[in-house]
Write an enzyme that holds these catalytic residues in place. Structure first.
Site, PDB file in Angstrom:
ATOM      1  N   ASP A 267       0.866  -1.167   0.000  1.00  0.00           N
ATOM      2  CA  ASP A 267       0.000   0.000   0.000  1.00  0.00           C
ATOM      3  C   ASP A 267       0.915   1.233   0.000  1.00  0.00           C
ATOM      4  O   ASP A 267       2.138   1.133   0.075  1.00  0.00           O
ATOM      5  CB  ASP A 267      -0.954  -0.023   1.218  1.00  0.00           C
ATOM      6  CG  ASP A 267      -2.181   0.852   0.987  1.00  0.00           C
ATOM      7  OD1 ASP A 267      -3.208   0.617   1.619  1.00  0.00           O
ATOM      8  OD2 ASP A 267      -2.110   1.767   0.137  1.00  0.00           O
TER       9      ASP A 267
HETATM   10  C1  GLC Z   1      -4.287   4.327  -0.196  1.00  0.00           C
HETATM   11  C2  GLC Z   1      -5.204   3.180   0.192  1.00  0.00           C
HETATM   12  C3  GLC Z   1      -5.305   2.110  -0.865  1.00  0.00           C
HETATM   13  C4  GLC Z   1      -5.167   2.739  -2.235  1.00  0.00           C
HETATM   14  C5  GLC Z   1      -3.745   3.280  -2.342  1.00  0.00           C
HETATM   15  C6  GLC Z   1      -3.523   4.019  -3.671  1.00  0.00           C
HETATM   16  O1  GLC Z   1      -3.585   4.765   0.923  1.00  0.00           O
HETATM   17  O2  GLC Z   1      -4.954   2.530   1.425  1.00  0.00           O
HETATM   18  O3  GLC Z   1      -6.562   1.449  -0.698  1.00  0.00           O
HETATM   19  O4  GLC Z   1      -5.391   1.772  -3.257  1.00  0.00           O
HETATM   20  O5  GLC Z   1      -3.401   4.134  -1.261  1.00  0.00           O
HETATM   21  O6  GLC Z   1      -4.301   5.170  -3.716  1.00  0.00           O
END
Ligand code: GLC
Length: 713
Positions: A267
Site C-alpha cells: 500500500d
Molecule cells: C491508499 C489506500 C489504498 C489505495 C492506495 C492508492 O492509501 O490505502 O486502498 O489503493 O493508497 O491510492
C-alpha cells in the site's frame, strides 16, 4: 513463443537496475513530468499510479489524458533499453465517470451477477481511459462502522465477501485479461485491516491465526482462486507483525499455501512505514524485510529503486528472488497484452447509457427497507409530500468516498428526481434549509420524507468516528417531524451503518439508500413510489448504539447463558442497552411477503469419506410470494457446527440465492453443503470437517429459526 519463454528471454537481457525498475511504482505527478519521462527512459519505472495525492479517495484526481499516457508508454517502448511497457494503476473502486453504490451497498444487493456486470462495465470505461489495473476489490472483513473504510468493504461475513471477491475479479478481468475491455484487479488490503483496533484507521489488528484463517482470509482465498492479478498489503500489523514484512503471511500463506501467482504490491509507502512501526532501523532495512517477506512491488516510496540493487550485491537479497518478483510483474503485463498492444485507442467512447442503467439497477437492489410500519410505503404518486432534510439538494456525497473520476452532471438530487418520478404529487420543500421553514412544509403535507445522511468526507480512508449516530441536528429534525403527527419516512444516505436507536421510534419507515452512486435519488424514488420492490439485505449488523461495537452475527457462543445478539434473556445485555442489534445481518423488508416451508435435508447423516469424495447434504425449502407484488428475495442458508475441536460461530452463512418470485408463485431453493461449506481451519491450520452434529437454517436473515439437523459420521 510461450509466455514463460518470453519472460526468460527478457530477464536474460535485463541489467540488475532494469530488473529493480520493474518493481518500482511512482505517482504520475504532472509537476515532475520531465523527471518521470527520464526515469522511464532509464528503465527505473515499472508502473505509474494515476493519482496525485496520498488521500486519493477524497479528492477529484487530475485525470491523465490517453494522449499523455500513450506518450509515456511510447517512451518506455521506444526510448528505453528494454522496451518493457508501463502498467498504469488507479483506484477505480466503484465507478468511473458514472458511479455505482459504494461497495458496502453493493454487498447489500446480494446480487453477484449484477455486481459482476457492473464491474465489467466499469472496467470497460476505465480501460478506455488508458487504465490497465484497478486497486480493487477491497476485501477487508469489517465489523466496526467507526472505521471509515467499512464503506469500501464487503461487510462482516466471510462467505459474502468471498462471493463478492469472485464477482468483482471476474467483472474486472473478464474471460481474457488481454481483452482491451478488461483490466487487472487487486485484492486488498491483505490482511486484517478491518480489525484495526477501535476502528482507528491504520491501527494494530490483534488476530489469532485461527480467526484470521476462518474469517479474514476467506475472501482473499476466493480472489486467488478467481485468478486475481495482484494483491495489495495492508498498513496494519497482525499480532505484532506488520503485514508488509511478514514472510508467513505473504509467502508461506498467500503464495505457497493459496498458490497466488500474481504479484504483491505494497500500500502507499507501506514499506517506508515499517521503520515507524518499529521493526526496521533504516530505509534499507525496510526494503530488506519487505522484499524478503515476498512483497514484489513498491508503491511510491521509491525505496526499492534506492536500495534493492545494493542488497542484491551484498547478497542480502538473492538474484533468484529478484528474478521471481520481476517474473511475476512481467507475467501480468504479458497477460494484459501490454507488450503487443501498449497503447490505448484515443477515441474509445465510454458507454454512459450502459453505466447509467447499471448504476440505477445496482442502487435499487442495494437499498434496504429497514422499517415500514403501517405500510406507509410505497407512497401514492398523488400525495402531498413534504420533502426536507440536509441531503435533499446534495449531489457529491451520494457518490461516496473513493470516487476519483465522476461527472456531477450525472447526479440528480432528491429535490430534482422525486418530483420527476411523481409529477402529480404536491411537493412541499424549501430551499432555506432552515428547520422552521421545513416544519412549515410538514404542516401542509400528508406525509414527510426526510432525506438524511452523512457526508462522504466522514467515510473512506483516515475517516474514523467515535460516534456513528446520524450527524448533529438530524435526530432533532426527526423528532420534531414526528411531533407534528404526520407519517414520517426516513431516507438515509450514509456509507456506513449508523446507530438509529435515537430516531428509529420516530420514523414510520426507513429506506437505507447508502451512498448509492450517481443514480441514488432516482433509485430511491423508484422504491418510494413502488415502481420497484425493495430487495436489499444488510451486509453488516446495524448496532443500536456505538457502544455495542463490535457486534456481529457470526460470533461463537458465550460460555454463560445467552448471546445477546439473538435477543435471548437479559443476562447478556448491557446494563444500559439490549444485547441485540437494531437490525441483524441479512435483514431487509419487501413490499410483498414470502413464506418458507420447513428446511428439508437430503439425509440426516453423511460420512467424512463421502464428503471427501465430493458428496453433499442438500438443504431445501419452498418459498412462496404470498403478497400482491412481484419481488426479489434473498434466501439465505446458515449452518452451525454444534460441537468441534475449536469454538465455532452460532451461525455461519454458507449460501444465498437472490431470486425473483412472482406474486402467488412458489419456488424451490436448494443449497449443497459439502466439505468446503462444513469445514474450518483447526488449531493446526488444517482445513477439516469434524464428525458431529450440524444445524442448518434457511430463512430471510440470520435470525431465522427454520432449522434442520444432520450428523457427520
Ligand atoms: C491508499 C489506500 C489504498 C489505495 C492506495 C492508492 O492509501 O490505502 O486502498 O489503493 O493508497 O491510492
Amino acid at each position: 513463443m510461450k509466455m514463460s519463454d518470453r519472460i526468460d528471454s527478457l530477464l536474460s537481457r535485463m541489467t540488475l537496475k532494469q530488473k529493480v525498475g520493474q518493481l518500482n511504482q511512482e505517482m504520475l505527478d504532472f509537476r515532475r513530468l520531465e523527471e518521470i519521462k527520464e526515469k522511464i527512459r532509464k528503465g527505473e519505472i515499472g508502473s505509474l499510479i494515476l493519482v496525485d495525492s496520498a488521500f486519493a479517495g477524497h479528492d477529484k484526481s487530475a485525470r491523465a489524458s490517453v494522449e499523455v499516457l500513450n506518450e509515456l508508454q511510447r517512451i518506455a517502448m521506444e526510448e528505453s533499453e528494454c522496451g518493457i511497457p508501463i502498467i498504469y494503476g488507479k483506484d477505480v473502486i466503484h465507478g468511473h465517470i458514472i458511479v455505482l453504490p459504494v461497495p458496502l451497498a453493493l454487498a447489500a444487493s446480494f446480487n453477484m451477477p449484477l455486481i459482476k456486470e457492473g464491474y465489467s462495465a466499469i472496467a470497460e470505461a476505465a480501460a478506455a481511459d488508458g487504465i490497465h489495473w484497478s486497486f480493487a476489490p477491497m476485501l477487508d472483513l469489517s465489523r466496526d462502522p467507526r472505521w471509515g473504510r467499512i464503506i469500501e468493504s464487503p461487510g462482516e461475513d466471510p462467505y459474502l465477501g468471498a462471493q463478492i471477491a469472485k464477482a468483482i475479479v471476474e467483472g474486472f478481468q473478464g474471460e481474457d485479461l488481454s481483452d482491451p475491455k478488461s483490466i487487472a484487479a487487486c485484492a486488498k488490503h491483505y490482511i486484517g485491516y478491518g480489525a484495526s483496533e477501535g476502528g482507528r484507521d491504520y491501527h494494530k489488528a490483534e488476530i489469532s491465526d485461527y480467526t484470521l484463517r476462518n474469517y479474514y482470509l476467506r475472501a482473499f482465498k476466493e480472489a486467488v482462486k478467481s485468478k486475481v492479478s495482484t494483491v495489495m498489503t495492508s498498513f496494519n500489523e497482525v499480532s505484532g507483525q506488520p503485514v508488509s514484512s511478514s514472510y508467513y503471511l505473504l509467502t508461506e500463506l498467500l503464495k505457497n499455501e493459496l498458490g497466488f501467482e500474481g504479484f504483491v504490491i505494497s500500500d502507499w509507502e507501506a514499506i517506508k512505514q515499517l521503520k515507524k512501526q518499529g521493526v526496521a532501523d533504516s530505509m534499507k532495512d525496510c526494503v530488506y524485510l519487505a522484499f524478503n517477506a515476498g512483497l514484489d512491488m513498491d508503491m511510491v516510496d521509491r525505496l526499492y529503486i534506492q536500495h534493492l540493487e545494493e542488497l542484491v550485491e551484498e547478497g542480502k537479497v538473492s538474484m533468484e528472488a529478484l528474478d521471481e518478483s520481476v517474473r511475476r510483474v512481467l507475467n501480468i503485463k504479458l497477460k494484459l497484452g501490454l507488450f503487443d498492444h501498449p497503447y490505448t485507442k484515443c477515441d474509445a467512447p465510454i458507454d454512459r447509457s450502459k453505466l447509467r442503467s447499471l448504476s440505477r439497477e445496482a442502487a435499487r437492489e442495494s437499498m434496504v427497507l429497514l422499517k415500514n410500519d403501517n405500510n406507509v410505503l410505497p407512497l401514492s404518486k398523488n400525495a402531498k409530500i413534504a420533502l426536507i432534510g440536509p441531503m435533499v439538494n446534495e449531489r457529491r456525497a451520494l457518490l461516496g468516498a473513493w470516487t476519483l473520476d465522476y461527472d456531477l452532471d450525472e447526479v440528480k438530487t432528491f429535490r430534482e428526481a422525486l418530483p420527476e418520478i411523481a409529477p402529480e404529487a404536491e411537493w412541499y420543500t424549501c430551499d432555506s434549509g432552515l428547520v422552521d421553514d421545513e416544519l412549515r412544509m410538514i404542516r401542509r403535507a400528508d406525509v414527510v420524507v426526510l432525506v438524511l445522511g452523512e457526508s462522504h468526507e466522514v467515510t473512506g480512508e483516515a475517516r474514523s468516528l467515535t460516534s456513528i449516530e446520524l450527524p448533529v441536528g438530524q435526530a432533532e429534525l426527526v423528532r420534531k417531524a414526528r411531533s407534528l403527527g404526520k407519517p414520517v419516512v426516513g431516507v438515509i444516505c450514509c456509507g456506513r451503518p449508523v446507530a438509529l436507536d435515537n430516531v428509529d421510534d420516530c420514523l414510520d419507515a426507513i429506506l437505507y439508500a447508502w451512498h448509492g452512486g450517481s443514480q441514488t435519488a432516482y433509485a430511491a424514488a423508484d422504491i418510494l413510489f413502488g415502481d420497484v420492490c425493495p430487495s436489499g439485505k444488510t451486509p453488516v449488523t446495524f448496532p443500536r448504539v456505538t457502544g455495542q461495537i463490535p457486534i456481529y452475527y457470526n460470533h461463537p457462543s458465550s460460555g454463560r447463558y445467552v448471546n445477546g445478539y439473538y435477543g435471548e434473556e437479559a443476562i447478556n445485555n448491557y446494563e444500559d442497552c439490549l444485547g441485540s442489534p437494531m437490525y441483524p445481518f441479512g435483514y431487509g423488508l419487501s413490499y410483498t411477503s414470502f413464506e418458507y416451508t420447513e428446511c428439508k435435508l437430503s439425509s440426516d447423516k453423511i460420512s467424512l469419506e463421502a464428503l471427501e469424495e465430493g458428496e453433499t447434504i442438500k438443504a431445501s425449502v419452498l418459498v412462496t410470494n404470498t403478497g400482491n407484488m412481484d419481488g426479489k428475495e434473498v434466501v439465505q442458508c446458515y449452518i452451525r457446527d454444534v460441537c468441534a475441536s475449536m469454538t465455532r460461530p452460532v451461525k455461519e452463512l454458507k449460501g444465498f440465492e437472490k431470486i425473483l418470485i412472482r406474486k402467488g408463485q412458489t419456488v424451490e431453493i436448494t443449497f449443497e453443503l459439502g466439505k468446503e461449506e462444513l469445514g474450518f481451519y483447526n488449531k493446526d491450520r488444517n482445513f477439516v470437517v469434524e464428525k458431529g452434529e450440524f444445524e442448518v437454517y434457511i430463512g430471510d436473515n440470520c435470525l431465522t429459526q427454520n432449522k434442520a439437523v444432520f450428523e457427520v459420521i
